[in-house]
Design a protein around this motif. Structure first.
Motif, PDB file in Angstrom:
ATOM      1  N   VAL A  52      33.594  44.657 -50.821  1.00  0.00           N
ATOM      2  CA  VAL A  52      35.051  44.859 -50.846  1.00  0.00           C
ATOM      3  C   VAL A  52      35.357  46.294 -51.291  1.00  0.00           C
ATOM      4  CG1 VAL A  52      37.256  44.070 -51.797  1.00  0.00           C
ATOM      5  CG2 VAL A  52      35.456  42.402 -51.296  1.00  0.00           C
ATOM      6  N   THR A  53      34.625  46.768 -52.296  1.00  0.00           N
ATOM      7  CA  THR A  53      34.864  48.130 -52.800  1.00  0.00           C
ATOM      8  C   THR A  53      34.629  49.163 -51.698  1.00  0.00           C
ATOM      9  OG1 THR A  53      34.028  47.365 -54.913  1.00  0.00           O
ATOM     10  CG2 THR A  53      34.225  49.738 -54.659  1.00  0.00           C
ATOM     11  N   GLU A  54      33.498  49.017 -50.989  1.00  0.00           N
ATOM     12  CA  GLU A  54      33.158  49.988 -49.948  1.00  0.00           C
ATOM     13  C   GLU A  54      34.142  49.927 -48.779  1.00  0.00           C
ATOM     14  OE1 GLU A  54      30.784  52.571 -49.345  1.00  0.00           O
ATOM     15  OE2 GLU A  54      31.149  52.336 -51.481  1.00  0.00           O
ATOM     16  N   ILE A  55      34.486  48.699 -48.384  1.00  0.00           N
ATOM     17  CA  ILE A  55      35.435  48.551 -47.262  1.00  0.00           C
ATOM     18  C   ILE A  55      36.780  49.158 -47.663  1.00  0.00           C
ATOM     19  CG2 ILE A  55      36.729  46.842 -45.902  1.00  0.00           C
ATOM     20  CD1 ILE A  55      34.091  45.129 -45.970  1.00  0.00           C
TER      21      ILE A  55
ATOM     22  N   GLU B 163      39.926  45.492 -59.249  1.00  0.00           N
ATOM     23  CA  GLU B 163      38.990  46.611 -59.368  1.00  0.00           C
ATOM     24  C   GLU B 163      38.389  46.940 -57.992  1.00  0.00           C
ATOM     25  OE1 GLU B 163      36.086  45.635 -62.343  1.00  0.00           O
ATOM     26  OE2 GLU B 163      34.975  47.508 -61.934  1.00  0.00           O
ATOM     27  N   ALA B 164      38.060  45.893 -57.237  1.00  0.00           N
ATOM     28  CA  ALA B 164      37.398  46.100 -55.938  1.00  0.00           C
ATOM     29  C   ALA B 164      38.319  46.778 -54.916  1.00  0.00           C
ATOM     30  CB  ALA B 164      36.884  44.770 -55.391  1.00  0.00           C
ATOM     31  N   VAL B 165      39.600  46.437 -54.911  1.00  0.00           N
ATOM     32  CA  VAL B 165      40.489  47.001 -53.872  1.00  0.00           C
ATOM     33  C   VAL B 165      41.182  48.285 -54.327  1.00  0.00           C
ATOM     34  CG1 VAL B 165      40.911  44.771 -52.749  1.00  0.00           C
ATOM     35  CG2 VAL B 165      42.494  45.555 -54.529  1.00  0.00           C
ATOM     36  N   ARG B 166      40.892  48.683 -55.578  1.00  0.00           N
ATOM     37  CA  ARG B 166      41.612  49.831 -56.160  1.00  0.00           C
ATOM     38  C   ARG B 166      41.550  51.099 -55.292  1.00  0.00           C
ATOM     39  NH1 ARG B 166      39.947  50.425 -62.088  1.00  0.00           N
ATOM     40  NH2 ARG B 166      38.045  51.104 -61.074  1.00  0.00           N
ATOM     41  N   GLY B 167      40.407  51.319 -54.642  1.00  0.00           N
ATOM     42  CA  GLY B 167      40.245  52.557 -53.862  1.00  0.00           C
ATOM     43  C   GLY B 167      40.886  52.500 -52.484  1.00  0.00           C
ATOM     44  N   ALA B 168      41.505  51.392 -52.122  1.00  0.00           N
ATOM     45  CA  ALA B 168      42.070  51.273 -50.769  1.00  0.00           C
ATOM     46  C   ALA B 168      43.357  52.080 -50.644  1.00  0.00           C
ATOM     47  CB  ALA B 168      42.359  49.813 -50.451  1.00  0.00           C
TER      48      ALA B 168
END
Ligand code: KIV
Ligand code: ZN
Length: 521
Positions: free
Chosen positions: A66-69, A94-99
């Motif tokens: 999820v983080t990478e996607i 935390e996982a989607v924060r970078g989207a």
């Protein structure tokens, strides 16, 4: 989304793809990180509005995916699933924060049977959890979806109270799933009409459908939900998913596109990429697409009977309600032979929708040349099999180096095999009751394992006696199954590749008691 937002007079229906979450949840459909990234890139490119990339709390692998996607997807909203607990929600956040456009999707069961047996909670406690979970998620991101798990078997009054509370707490999307595939089109349409009518501020959220196919009605139910006012459809490529699967993305999208009179809506999907997406998902999961599957099955545009062929020759609309081109089916076209150059091959790959690095291109080109040396005509399907196989097996630790088989009427049949296991090459000979058995026995001697062969299937990629064979293998180990496929003009080589592919999948997951013989020496 309404007409004015898109400049069209039709309401926009958002496509929420959950191939990487609900789809991957079905037994045997596990994908590697690399494969998930490939699928996510294609979904984004084809215009999917929301990509559900995984269930971050489920495992470190899911979190990483999820983080990478979230990091690489350019246009779509990226979401991660979370139960109604602080730990789940924080991990998803935390996982989607970078989207570019992050969403948290949190859910909780609301039906009497789920509350009593699964949650063991009273309705009032469940309602409190809805408020707490949505509030927590809204503190992390602006875009929050709340799902009433088993919504179609939930009492209406209670469902309305939960939906109202979720919207008040800040949910921007409300999903009412048919978790067990139980509803009917009429019932599902009425459910959305009822909830949207009764819940104050219902217009502050987008309503969403999410249907499973246990009674074969997932697509019909999803479309009926849209008629009842939902404007988001949750679906998967090829309809993969828990049990009988989820509603199929390609069927929903093409129904809306083809029957604009009955479904006056529009989606943002570039439908010419549907076939490519179907093939990619089938390759990376190794789940075959049934031949007569609507839209993307290999027979979906085939006309066999004389009467139909005659009609088609007179006018294609006699038996075709959509064109093959509109879903990206190119007529089986003769491409190049062994004299074709790099530029021609590169344009062919681009035309087929592949985007790849220079290294991957060089590898594909060399393999295409090898194939063209062995096979007179190389078709689009051959190129697809060749490239997709590489995508699926890019990280394999056990690879076939060479195989020689003695077969024929005088047994026993004998296979001599060389495998590259973690970088060193090992050789083994084995007999068998038939050549395929001999090949699999050689693999077992080189890579001892307890996995059981559950399925072995062969079909031809194209027509002709020099066609590539595509072999599917399913292995079971410790109650779990993995599928893999291999393609080659030689059926026995394809069989070895498919079996090794499945073993590699088990190996990647650390299951099945696989130990390379040589590594143990
Ligand atoms: O089927 C279902 O209810 C789900 C939810 C988690 C949305 O997949
Ligand atoms: Zn589901």
């Amino acid at each position: 989304m309404t007409a004015s937002a898109t400049g069209s007079d039709k309401d926009r229906v958002l496509i929420f793809d959950t191939t990487l979450r609900d789809g991957e949840q079905c037994p045997g459909a596990t994908m590697t990180l690399e494969e998930k990234l490939q699928v996510a890139a294609l979904l984004d490119q084809m215009g999917v509005d929301i990509i559900e990339a995984g269930f971050p709390i489920a495992s470190n692998g899911d979190f990483e995916a999820v983080t990478e996607i979230a990091r690489v997807v350019k246009s779509a909203v990226v979401t991660g699933l979370a139960r109604a607990s602080a730990k789940d929600i924080d991990r998803a956040g935390e996982a989607v924060r970078g989207a570019q456009r992050p969403r948290i999707h949190t859910f909780l069961s609301t039906s009497p049977v789920h509350m009593k047996y699964k949650l063991q909670k009273e309705p009032d406690a469940v309602l409190e959890m809805v408020i707490a979970s949505v509030t927590r998620a809204r503190n992390l991101v602006d875009d929050v979806e709340w799902s009433a798990e088993d919504g179609t078997r939930t009492e209406h009054d209670f469902l309305c109270r939960c939906v109202e509370a979720a919207i008040k707490a800040g949910a921007t999307t409300i999903n009412i799933p048919d978790t067990v595939g139980y509803t009917t089109p009429e019932e599902y349409r009425a459910l959305f009409q009822m909830v949207r009518q009764r819940v104050p501020d219902a217009d502050k959220a987008v309503f969403s459908v999410h249907c499973h196919d246990d009674l074969g009605m997932a697509v019909a139910n999803s479309l009926a939900g849209v008629q009842g006012g939902a404007r988001q459809v949750e679906c998967t490529i090829n309809g993969i998913g828990e049990r009988a699967g989820n509603a199929s993305l390609e069927e929903i999208v093409m129904a809306i596109k083809t029957r604009g009179d009955a479904f006056p809506y529009e989606t943002r999907i570039d439908t010419t990429q549907l076939t490519r997406a179907s093939k990619l998902v089938s390759t990376v999961t190794s789940f075959p697409v049934q031949f007569n599957k609507a839209i993307v099955g290999r027979n979906a545009f085939a006309h066999e009977s004389g009467i139909h062929q005659d009609g088609m020759l007179k006018h294609t609309q006699t038996y075709e309600i959509m064109t093959p081109d509109s879903v990206g089916v190119s007529k089986t076209s003769l491409v190049m032979g062994k004299h074709s150059g790099r530029n021609a091959f590169r344009s062919k790959l681009e035309e087929m929708g592949y985007r790849m690095s220079e290294n991957a291109f060089e590898d594909a080109f060399n393999r295409f040349k090898d194939l063209a040396d062995r096979k007179k005509h190389v078709y689009d399907e051959d190129i697809e099999a060749l490239v997709d196989e590489r995508i699926a097996h890019a990280h394999d630790r056990v690879r076939l180096v060479s195989l020689t088989v003695i077969a024929g009427t005088r047994g026993p049949q004998r296979a001599t095999m060389k495998l590259d296991i973690d970088g060193s090459v090992h050789t083994e000979e084995a007999d068998g009751n038939g050549p395929v058995d001999a090949v699999f026995n050689a693999i077992k001697a080189l890579v001892p394992h307890e996995a059981v062969l559950e399925l072995y299937q062969v079909h031809a990629v194209t027509e002709g006696t020099d066609a590539q064979a595509e072999v599917s293998v399913r292995l079971a180990s410790d109650g779990r199954t993995v599928m893999s496929r291999g393609a080659d003009p030689d059926t026995l080589v394809a069989s070895a590749k498919a079996y090794l592919g499945a073993l590699n999948k088990l190996k990647a997951r650390g299951e099945g008691g696989i130990h390379a013989q040589a590594a143990a020496e």
